[in-house]
Each structure stands twice: as C-alpha cells, then as structure tokens.
Design a protein around this motif. Structure first.
Motif, PDB file in Angstrom:
ATOM      1  N   ASN A   4       0.810  -1.221   0.000  1.00  0.00           N
ATOM      2  CA  ASN A   4       0.000   0.000   0.000  1.00  0.00           C
ATOM      3  C   ASN A   4       0.852   1.284   0.000  1.00  0.00           C
ATOM      4  O   ASN A   4       0.428   2.319   0.493  1.00  0.00           O
ATOM      5  N   HIS A   5       2.071   1.176  -0.515  1.00  0.00           N
ATOM      6  CA  HIS A   5       2.954   2.333  -0.669  1.00  0.00           C
ATOM      7  C   HIS A   5       3.355   2.468  -2.132  1.00  0.00           C
ATOM      8  O   HIS A   5       3.499   1.472  -2.840  1.00  0.00           O
ATOM      9  N   LEU A   6       3.548   3.695  -2.550  1.00  0.00           N
ATOM     10  CA  LEU A   6       4.085   3.990  -3.863  1.00  0.00           C
ATOM     11  C   LEU A   6       5.563   4.290  -3.689  1.00  0.00           C
ATOM     12  O   LEU A   6       5.939   5.113  -2.849  1.00  0.00           O
ATOM     13  N   LEU A   7       6.404   3.618  -4.470  1.00  0.00           N
ATOM     14  CA  LEU A   7       7.845   3.861  -4.468  1.00  0.00           C
ATOM     15  C   LEU A   7       8.204   4.487  -5.804  1.00  0.00           C
ATOM     16  O   LEU A   7       7.805   3.977  -6.859  1.00  0.00           O
ATOM     17  N   ILE A   8       8.949   5.576  -5.765  1.00  0.00           N
ATOM     18  CA  ILE A   8       9.377   6.244  -6.990  1.00  0.00           C
ATOM     19  C   ILE A   8      10.892   6.424  -6.929  1.00  0.00           C
ATOM     20  O   ILE A   8      11.426   6.917  -5.936  1.00  0.00           O
ATOM     21  N   LEU A   9      11.555   6.012  -8.003  1.00  0.00           N
ATOM     22  CA  LEU A   9      12.985   6.277  -8.157  1.00  0.00           C
ATOM     23  C   LEU A   9      13.131   7.334  -9.239  1.00  0.00           C
ATOM     24  O   LEU A   9      12.595   7.201 -10.330  1.00  0.00           O
ATOM     25  N   GLY A  10      13.839   8.389  -8.961  1.00  0.00           N
ATOM     26  CA  GLY A  10      14.041   9.457  -9.936  1.00  0.00           C
ATOM     27  C   GLY A  10      15.497   9.858  -9.919  1.00  0.00           C
ATOM     28  O   GLY A  10      16.279   9.277  -9.198  1.00  0.00           O
TER      29      GLY A  10
ATOM     30  N   GLU B 145      23.350   5.753 -18.028  1.00  0.00           N
ATOM     31  CA  GLU B 145      24.010   6.749 -18.863  1.00  0.00           C
ATOM     32  C   GLU B 145      24.960   7.639 -18.076  1.00  0.00           C
ATOM     33  O   GLU B 145      25.935   8.125 -18.605  1.00  0.00           O
ATOM     34  N   THR B 146      24.668   7.879 -16.833  1.00  0.00           N
ATOM     35  CA  THR B 146      25.493   8.771 -16.034  1.00  0.00           C
ATOM     36  C   THR B 146      25.279   8.469 -14.558  1.00  0.00           C
ATOM     37  O   THR B 146      24.297   7.862 -14.180  1.00  0.00           O
ATOM     38  N   ASN B 147      26.188   8.912 -13.742  1.00  0.00           N
ATOM     39  CA  ASN B 147      26.113   8.648 -12.310  1.00  0.00           C
ATOM     40  C   ASN B 147      25.498   9.844 -11.579  1.00  0.00           C
ATOM     41  O   ASN B 147      26.006  10.286 -10.568  1.00  0.00           O
ATOM     42  N   ILE B 148      24.401  10.345 -12.108  1.00  0.00           N
ATOM     43  CA  ILE B 148      23.734  11.509 -11.519  1.00  0.00           C
ATOM     44  C   ILE B 148      23.075  11.145 -10.195  1.00  0.00           C
ATOM     45  O   ILE B 148      22.754   9.987  -9.954  1.00  0.00           O
ATOM     46  N   PRO B 149      22.844  12.123  -9.337  1.00  0.00           N
ATOM     47  CA  PRO B 149      22.136  11.851  -8.074  1.00  0.00           C
ATOM     48  C   PRO B 149      20.756  11.277  -8.320  1.00  0.00           C
ATOM     49  O   PRO B 149      20.080  11.628  -9.283  1.00  0.00           O
ATOM     50  N   ARG B 150      20.361  10.387  -7.433  1.00  0.00           N
ATOM     51  CA  ARG B 150      19.062   9.736  -7.519  1.00  0.00           C
ATOM     52  C   ARG B 150      18.322   9.923  -6.199  1.00  0.00           C
ATOM     53  O   ARG B 150      18.903  10.332  -5.204  1.00  0.00           O
ATOM     54  N   TYR B 151      17.054   9.574  -6.182  1.00  0.00           N
ATOM     55  CA  TYR B 151      16.300   9.592  -4.929  1.00  0.00           C
ATOM     56  C   TYR B 151      15.299   8.453  -4.925  1.00  0.00           C
ATOM     57  O   TYR B 151      14.878   7.963  -5.970  1.00  0.00           O
ATOM     58  N   LEU B 152      14.949   8.029  -3.723  1.00  0.00           N
ATOM     59  CA  LEU B 152      13.865   7.072  -3.516  1.00  0.00           C
ATOM     60  C   LEU B 152      12.801   7.805  -2.720  1.00  0.00           C
ATOM     61  O   LEU B 152      13.061   8.296  -1.624  1.00  0.00           O
ATOM     62  N   PHE B 153      11.621   7.897  -3.299  1.00  0.00           N
ATOM     63  CA  PHE B 153      10.486   8.572  -2.675  1.00  0.00           C
ATOM     64  C   PHE B 153       9.487   7.501  -2.281  1.00  0.00           C
ATOM     65  O   PHE B 153       9.116   6.662  -3.098  1.00  0.00           O
ATOM     66  N   ILE B 154       9.056   7.503  -1.027  1.00  0.00           N
ATOM     67  CA  ILE B 154       8.149   6.492  -0.490  1.00  0.00           C
ATOM     68  C   ILE B 154       6.937   7.211   0.107  1.00  0.00           C
ATOM     69  O   ILE B 154       7.099   8.089   0.954  1.00  0.00           O
ATOM     70  N   THR B 155       5.741   6.831  -0.345  1.00  0.00           N
ATOM     71  CA  THR B 155       4.538   7.454   0.203  1.00  0.00           C
ATOM     72  C   THR B 155       3.415   6.423   0.276  1.00  0.00           C
ATOM     73  O   THR B 155       3.240   5.636  -0.648  1.00  0.00           O
ATOM     74  N   PRO B 156       2.690   6.401   1.378  1.00  0.00           N
ATOM     75  CA  PRO B 156       1.532   5.503   1.454  1.00  0.00           C
ATOM     76  C   PRO B 156       0.403   6.032   0.571  1.00  0.00           C
ATOM     77  O   PRO B 156       0.278   7.235   0.363  1.00  0.00           O
ATOM     78  N   PHE B 157      -0.400   5.125   0.043  1.00  0.00           N
ATOM     79  CA  PHE B 157      -1.528   5.536  -0.794  1.00  0.00           C
ATOM     80  C   PHE B 157      -2.614   6.247  -0.003  1.00  0.00           C
ATOM     81  O   PHE B 157      -3.376   7.019  -0.554  1.00  0.00           O
ATOM     82  N   ASP B 158      -2.684   6.002   1.300  1.00  0.00           N
ATOM     83  CA  ASP B 158      -3.785   6.557   2.088  1.00  0.00           C
ATOM     84  C   ASP B 158      -3.379   7.749   2.951  1.00  0.00           C
ATOM     85  O   ASP B 158      -4.049   8.085   3.909  1.00  0.00           O
ATOM     86  N   SER B 159      -2.267   8.386   2.615  1.00  0.00           N
ATOM     87  CA  SER B 159      -1.787   9.499   3.431  1.00  0.00           C
ATOM     88  C   SER B 159      -0.892  10.410   2.596  1.00  0.00           C
ATOM     89  O   SER B 159      -0.225   9.944   1.679  1.00  0.00           O
ATOM     90  N   PRO B 160      -0.841  11.682   2.932  1.00  0.00           N
ATOM     91  CA  PRO B 160       0.082  12.581   2.227  1.00  0.00           C
ATOM     92  C   PRO B 160       1.518  12.510   2.778  1.00  0.00           C
ATOM     93  O   PRO B 160       2.407  13.178   2.274  1.00  0.00           O
ATOM     94  N   ASP B 161       1.747  11.690   3.811  1.00  0.00           N
ATOM     95  CA  ASP B 161       3.093  11.558   4.379  1.00  0.00           C
ATOM     96  C   ASP B 161       4.040  10.956   3.349  1.00  0.00           C
ATOM     97  O   ASP B 161       3.622  10.212   2.453  1.00  0.00           O
TER      98      ASP B 161
END
Length: 120
Positions: A44-50, A57-73
């Motif tokens: 029940n969480h959305l995981l986003i890698l950006g 292609e390159t070693n640019i900075p990345r992030y992992l974003f984690i958010t539950p579907f039932d909350s804005p946290d």
C-alpha cells in the motif's frame, strides 16, 4: 534530509528488502512514460525512483520517494545521503537494468477501472 542512526538503520533495512524483492523479480517496477522515473507498489505504498536521466548513462544523483496511498506523508532518501546514498544508488542501478527494455506506462492514465472506483 539527515536521519538519526535508528531511522537510518530502519530505512536501510527497508531498502535492502526492496532490493531483495527487486532482484528476485517479486517487486514489479515500471517505467514512467516520458520520463526516466521508475515506480512500484509495495504494501500500500508507492515507491518512486528518480530523477530524469537513466543511471546507466550517467552517475547523476538519484532519490527514492516512499509514500503511502492513504496518506500525504512521505519519505525521500537522496543518493547524496552519507548513510543511505550508496543503498539508493545500488537500488536505482538494479531497477534500471531490470526496466531498461520495458514498454513505458502512464501511471496517470484515466481508465475504466479508476473511474469505477470513484462510484459516480
């Protein structure tokens, strides 16, 4: 964002779990249409890698974003984090390899399934 050692340890275990599920192909990541972002759904969480350029292609900075579907946290872990950055980069590279030849999808497309859930 800087995390205290207890929080960093819990997040590291979570990233390890996500990485393990990814390697075993038990967690399905998708390529976002028109973007290099990858996303998955877990417990029940959305995981986003950006962000916008593939890691291969390159070693640019990345992030992992984690958010539950039932909350804005949410939690965002950046690859420049001293304690967790290497884990985020490893996960991003794994996901990139797995998804590089997938057809991209539009996670924001409106379809009958979504409309039916609105109960209108």
């Amino acid at each position: 964002m800087t995390f205290d050692s207890g929080t960093a340890d819990r997040l590291r275990r979570f990233i390890d779990q996500v990485s393990s599920l990814t390697e075993k192909r038990e967690l399905h990541w998708e390529r976002q249409l028109g973007s290099a972002h990858r996303y998955a759904r877990l417990d029940n969480h959305l995981l986003i890698l950006g962000p916008a350029m593939p890691v291969a292609e390159t070693n640019i900075p990345r992030y992992l974003f984690i958010t539950p579907f039932d909350s804005p946290d949410c939690i965002e872990i950046n690859s420049d984090d001293v304690n967790l950055g290497a884990d985020v980069m490893k996960l991003a590279q794994e996901v990139e390899v797995i998804t590089q030849h997938q057809t991209a999808t539009d996670p924001f497309a409106v379809n009958d399934e979504i409309l039916n859930r609105l109960k209108v």
